[in-house]
Design an enzyme around this catalytic site. Structure first.
Site, short mmCIF file in Angstrom:
data_model
loop_
_atom_site.label_atom_id
_atom_site.label_comp_id
_atom_site.label_asym_id
_atom_site.label_seq_id
_atom_site.Cartn_x
_atom_site.Cartn_y
_atom_site.Cartn_z
N CYS A 101 22.70 -18.09 -38.80
CA CYS A 101 21.99 -19.14 -40.12
C CYS A 101 23.90 -19.52 -41.08
CB CYS A 101 22.31 -18.03 -41.18
SG CYS A 101 21.50 -18.63 -42.69
N HIS A 191 17.25 -16.47 -39.44
CA HIS A 191 17.34 -14.91 -39.41
C HIS A 191 16.48 -13.59 -38.89
CE1 HIS A 191 20.55 -15.30 -42.11
NE2 HIS A 191 19.41 -16.11 -42.94
N GLU A 193 16.99 -10.90 -38.40
CA GLU A 193 17.67 -9.51 -38.84
C GLU A 193 16.82 -8.90 -40.09
OE1 GLU A 193 20.35 -12.03 -40.75
OE2 GLU A 193 19.63 -12.08 -38.92
#
Length: 247
Positions: A101, A191, A193
């Site tokens: 990001c 993302h 994660e």
């Protein structure tokens, strides 16, 4: 005979999630990333240039993951610009780098591209990412489905890629969801994660802002799904770093 300790895999923390979400999820960006990297043989080091942590000597780093942030790359904060210059040195050494990001946008900026406000505004929620042809032979993305869901929260984008960069994935809203620079540096706008709870949490925290944009936060929450293919990139990257360190 002393066996030299491997160089650390560094997580560069350039932002923090919302305090309420950090408490609910049991950690911040660096913890979510560390969980996603999975078991690996490398020591893990977290540094935060925003609080004055020194960026390590590029020669003493096995790989780097750069987190997201609620800041904007175009604001050119001193800690951000210093990290960008450091990233350029790592890429020149072929050190594996993964920017997420903000980190994705910063990597593009660091190498001569451009990051700034997305002309069509924010992209928030679970989105569909489509791989480009180059992904079929890319060390990080090869073998992933041609299309897969991923979580996204961004107002800015990599508007122009660095010279020689390879476009790897995008979608109708965001043409640059993934790119590679050199042999071992990647940026992903989405993302990997984030789990589904983190994505729902972001939609909840941004509900007022989303409403002002004409978006239905409740409907967006309903469209959140698990994103296993996207999440697998962190473990894939850890394997690349291990292989590179052992070469």
């Amino acid at each position: 005979m002393d066996i030299p300790r491997p160089h650390p895999l560094v997580i560069v923390k350039l932002g923090s999630t919302f305090e309420a979400l950090r408490a609910r999820q049991g950690g911040d960006f660096e913890h979510w990333i560390a969980d996603g990297l999975g078991a690996h043989a490398l020591p893990l080091l977290v540094i935060d240039p925003r609080r004055g942590d020194a960026l390590p000597d590029p020669a003493g780093v096995s790989g780097v993951v750069v987190t997201g942030s609620h800041a904007m790359v175009s604001h050119r904060e001193p800690w951000s610009e210093a990290t960008a210059a450091w990233l350029a040195k790592l890429v020149a050494r072929d050190t594996p780098v993964l920017g997420i990001c903000y980190g994705h946008q910063l990597l593009a900026h660091a190498l001569g591209g451009e990051a700034g406000d997305h002309p069509q505004g924010a992209e928030v929620g679970t989105v569909t990412v489509t791989l480009g042809e180059a992904a079929a032979t890319d060390p990080l993305l090869q073998g992933l489905p041609a299309q897969f869901p991923a979580h996204a929260v961004h107002w800015q984008s990599a508007l122009r890629l660095p010279e020689g960069a390879v476009l790897l994935a995008g979608n109708e809203h965001e043409p640059v969801h993934a790119f590679r620079a050199g042999r071992n540096a990647w940026g992903v706008q989405f993302h990997p994660e984030f789990d589904a709870d983190a994505m729902r949490g972001y939609i909840e925290m941004l509900a007022g802002e989303l409403a002002s944009m004409g978006a239905d936060a409740a409907a967006m929450r309903e469209r959140v799904v698990d994103t296993g293919a996207a999440a697998s990139l962190l473990g894939r990257f850890a394997r690349i770093v291990e292989t590179h360190q052992g070469a």
